[in-house]
Design a protein around this motif. Structure first.
Motif, PDB file in Angstrom:
ATOM      1  N   TYR A  15       0.841  -1.197   0.000  1.00  0.00           N
ATOM      2  CA  TYR A  15       0.000   0.000   0.000  1.00  0.00           C
ATOM      3  C   TYR A  15       0.875   1.245   0.000  1.00  0.00           C
ATOM      4  O   TYR A  15       1.848   1.332   0.741  1.00  0.00           O
ATOM      5  CB  TYR A  15      -0.911   0.047   1.231  1.00  0.00           C
ATOM      6  CG  TYR A  15      -2.038  -0.950   1.178  1.00  0.00           C
ATOM      7  CD1 TYR A  15      -3.016  -0.872   0.189  1.00  0.00           C
ATOM      8  CD2 TYR A  15      -2.137  -1.959   2.120  1.00  0.00           C
ATOM      9  CE1 TYR A  15      -4.048  -1.782   0.140  1.00  0.00           C
ATOM     10  CE2 TYR A  15      -3.173  -2.876   2.080  1.00  0.00           C
ATOM     11  CZ  TYR A  15      -4.113  -2.774   1.084  1.00  0.00           C
ATOM     12  OH  TYR A  15      -5.150  -3.680   1.033  1.00  0.00           O
ATOM     13  N   THR A  16       0.500   2.205  -0.828  1.00  0.00           N
ATOM     14  CA  THR A  16       1.193   3.493  -0.882  1.00  0.00           C
ATOM     15  C   THR A  16       0.312   4.566  -0.263  1.00  0.00           C
ATOM     16  O   THR A  16      -0.880   4.336  -0.014  1.00  0.00           O
ATOM     17  CB  THR A  16       1.515   3.885  -2.333  1.00  0.00           C
ATOM     18  OG1 THR A  16       0.271   4.102  -3.017  1.00  0.00           O
ATOM     19  CG2 THR A  16       2.342   2.825  -3.043  1.00  0.00           C
ATOM     20  N   SER A  17       0.891   5.727  -0.053  1.00  0.00           N
ATOM     21  CA  SER A  17       0.100   6.833   0.483  1.00  0.00           C
ATOM     22  C   SER A  17      -1.023   7.202  -0.490  1.00  0.00           C
ATOM     23  O   SER A  17      -2.119   7.571  -0.070  1.00  0.00           O
ATOM     24  CB  SER A  17       0.985   8.038   0.789  1.00  0.00           C
ATOM     25  OG  SER A  17       1.759   8.383  -0.340  1.00  0.00           O
ATOM     26  N   GLY A  18      -0.781   7.052  -1.787  1.00  0.00           N
ATOM     27  CA  GLY A  18      -1.819   7.311  -2.777  1.00  0.00           C
ATOM     28  C   GLY A  18      -2.977   6.338  -2.656  1.00  0.00           C
ATOM     29  O   GLY A  18      -4.144   6.715  -2.818  1.00  0.00           O
ATOM     30  N   ASP A  19      -2.670   5.071  -2.354  1.00  0.00           N
ATOM     31  CA  ASP A  19      -3.731   4.077  -2.146  1.00  0.00           C
ATOM     32  C   ASP A  19      -4.630   4.500  -0.983  1.00  0.00           C
ATOM     33  O   ASP A  19      -5.854   4.390  -1.061  1.00  0.00           O
ATOM     34  CB  ASP A  19      -3.140   2.704  -1.827  1.00  0.00           C
ATOM     35  CG  ASP A  19      -2.373   2.094  -2.975  1.00  0.00           C
ATOM     36  OD1 ASP A  19      -2.752   2.324  -4.151  1.00  0.00           O
ATOM     37  OD2 ASP A  19      -1.388   1.384  -2.690  1.00  0.00           O
ATOM     38  N   ILE A  20      -4.021   4.982   0.088  1.00  0.00           N
ATOM     39  CA  ILE A  20      -4.781   5.394   1.261  1.00  0.00           C
ATOM     40  C   ILE A  20      -5.636   6.613   0.938  1.00  0.00           C
ATOM     41  O   ILE A  20      -6.810   6.681   1.316  1.00  0.00           O
ATOM     42  CB  ILE A  20      -3.843   5.648   2.453  1.00  0.00           C
ATOM     43  CG1 ILE A  20      -3.211   4.304   2.861  1.00  0.00           C
ATOM     44  CG2 ILE A  20      -4.587   6.295   3.616  1.00  0.00           C
ATOM     45  CD1 ILE A  20      -2.105   4.415   3.866  1.00  0.00           C
ATOM     46  N   ARG A  21      -5.077   7.570   0.197  1.00  0.00           N
ATOM     47  CA  ARG A  21      -5.859   8.754  -0.202  1.00  0.00           C
ATOM     48  C   ARG A  21      -7.061   8.356  -1.066  1.00  0.00           C
ATOM     49  O   ARG A  21      -8.172   8.827  -0.856  1.00  0.00           O
ATOM     50  CB  ARG A  21      -4.980   9.732  -0.974  1.00  0.00           C
ATOM     51  CG  ARG A  21      -4.075  10.551  -0.114  1.00  0.00           C
ATOM     52  CD  ARG A  21      -3.385  11.639  -0.952  1.00  0.00           C
ATOM     53  NE  ARG A  21      -2.340  12.232  -0.183  1.00  0.00           N
ATOM     54  CZ  ARG A  21      -1.096  11.763  -0.079  1.00  0.00           C
ATOM     55  NH1 ARG A  21      -0.744  10.678  -0.706  1.00  0.00           N
ATOM     56  NH2 ARG A  21      -0.209  12.373   0.659  1.00  0.00           N
ATOM     57  N   ARG A  22      -6.832   7.485  -2.042  1.00  0.00           N
ATOM     58  CA  ARG A  22      -7.930   7.047  -2.922  1.00  0.00           C
ATOM     59  C   ARG A  22      -8.986   6.273  -2.142  1.00  0.00           C
ATOM     60  O   ARG A  22     -10.183   6.451  -2.349  1.00  0.00           O
ATOM     61  CB  ARG A  22      -7.377   6.208  -4.070  1.00  0.00           C
ATOM     62  CG  ARG A  22      -6.673   7.041  -5.137  1.00  0.00           C
ATOM     63  CD  ARG A  22      -6.251   6.209  -6.329  1.00  0.00           C
ATOM     64  NE  ARG A  22      -5.161   5.290  -6.020  1.00  0.00           N
ATOM     65  CZ  ARG A  22      -3.881   5.626  -5.968  1.00  0.00           C
ATOM     66  NH1 ARG A  22      -3.505   6.878  -6.205  1.00  0.00           N
ATOM     67  NH2 ARG A  22      -2.953   4.727  -5.690  1.00  0.00           N
ATOM     68  N   ASP A  23      -8.546   5.416  -1.233  1.00  0.00           N
ATOM     69  CA  ASP A  23      -9.470   4.629  -0.417  1.00  0.00           C
ATOM     70  C   ASP A  23     -10.328   5.546   0.451  1.00  0.00           C
ATOM     71  O   ASP A  23     -11.544   5.359   0.554  1.00  0.00           O
ATOM     72  CB  ASP A  23      -8.664   3.657   0.450  1.00  0.00           C
ATOM     73  CG  ASP A  23      -9.527   2.673   1.204  1.00  0.00           C
ATOM     74  OD1 ASP A  23     -10.455   2.096   0.598  1.00  0.00           O
ATOM     75  OD2 ASP A  23      -9.268   2.462   2.405  1.00  0.00           O
ATOM     76  N   ALA A  24      -9.707   6.555   1.053  1.00  0.00           N
ATOM     77  CA  ALA A  24     -10.450   7.500   1.886  1.00  0.00           C
ATOM     78  C   ALA A  24     -11.443   8.303   1.058  1.00  0.00           C
ATOM     79  O   ALA A  24     -12.577   8.543   1.493  1.00  0.00           O
ATOM     80  CB  ALA A  24      -9.481   8.436   2.612  1.00  0.00           C
ATOM     81  N   ALA A  25     -11.054   8.704  -0.135  1.00  0.00           N
ATOM     82  CA  ALA A  25     -11.961   9.455  -1.002  1.00  0.00           C
ATOM     83  C   ALA A  25     -13.161   8.601  -1.407  1.00  0.00           C
ATOM     84  O   ALA A  25     -14.293   9.077  -1.472  1.00  0.00           O
ATOM     85  CB  ALA A  25     -11.222   9.958  -2.240  1.00  0.00           C
ATOM     86  N   GLU A  26     -12.910   7.323  -1.648  1.00  0.00           N
ATOM     87  CA  GLU A  26     -13.968   6.413  -2.085  1.00  0.00           C
ATOM     88  C   GLU A  26     -14.910   6.024  -0.953  1.00  0.00           C
ATOM     89  O   GLU A  26     -16.116   5.908  -1.156  1.00  0.00           O
ATOM     90  CB  GLU A  26     -13.350   5.153  -2.676  1.00  0.00           C
ATOM     91  CG  GLU A  26     -14.363   4.183  -3.238  1.00  0.00           C
ATOM     92  CD  GLU A  26     -13.705   2.977  -3.890  1.00  0.00           C
ATOM     93  OE1 GLU A  26     -14.316   1.900  -3.841  1.00  0.00           O
ATOM     94  OE2 GLU A  26     -12.588   3.114  -4.438  1.00  0.00           O
TER      95      GLU A  26
END
Length: 55
Positions: A15-26
Motif C-alpha cells: 500500500y502506498t500513500s496514494g492508495d490510502i488517499r484514494r481509499d479514503a476518497a472512495e
C-alpha cells in the motif's frame, strides 16, 4: 521521480500513500488499516522479510 502518492506505507501488502488517499476518497475514510490488521491476524504479515529495515 517518486511523488507523495508513491510513498510506500505498507511493504507487506504494497500500500502506498496514494492508495490510502484514494481509499479514503472512495469510502469517506480509509479502510486499508483494518485490511492490514485483519491480514496480520490471519498470519499474513511479512514485515521482517519485506520492509527494508526489517520491521
Amino acid at each position: 521521480m517518486m511523488t507523495r502518492d508513491d510513498d510506500m506505507i505498507c511493504y507487506c501488502f504494497q500500500y502506498t500513500s496514494g492508495d490510502i488517499r484514494r481509499d479514503a476518497a472512495e469510502h469517506g475514510k480509509s479502510t486499508i488499516l483494518q485490511q492490514i490488521l485483519d491480514a496480520k491476524r490471519a498470519g499474513g504479515c511479512q514485515c521482517a522479510e519485506k520492509h527494508p529495515k526489517g520491521t
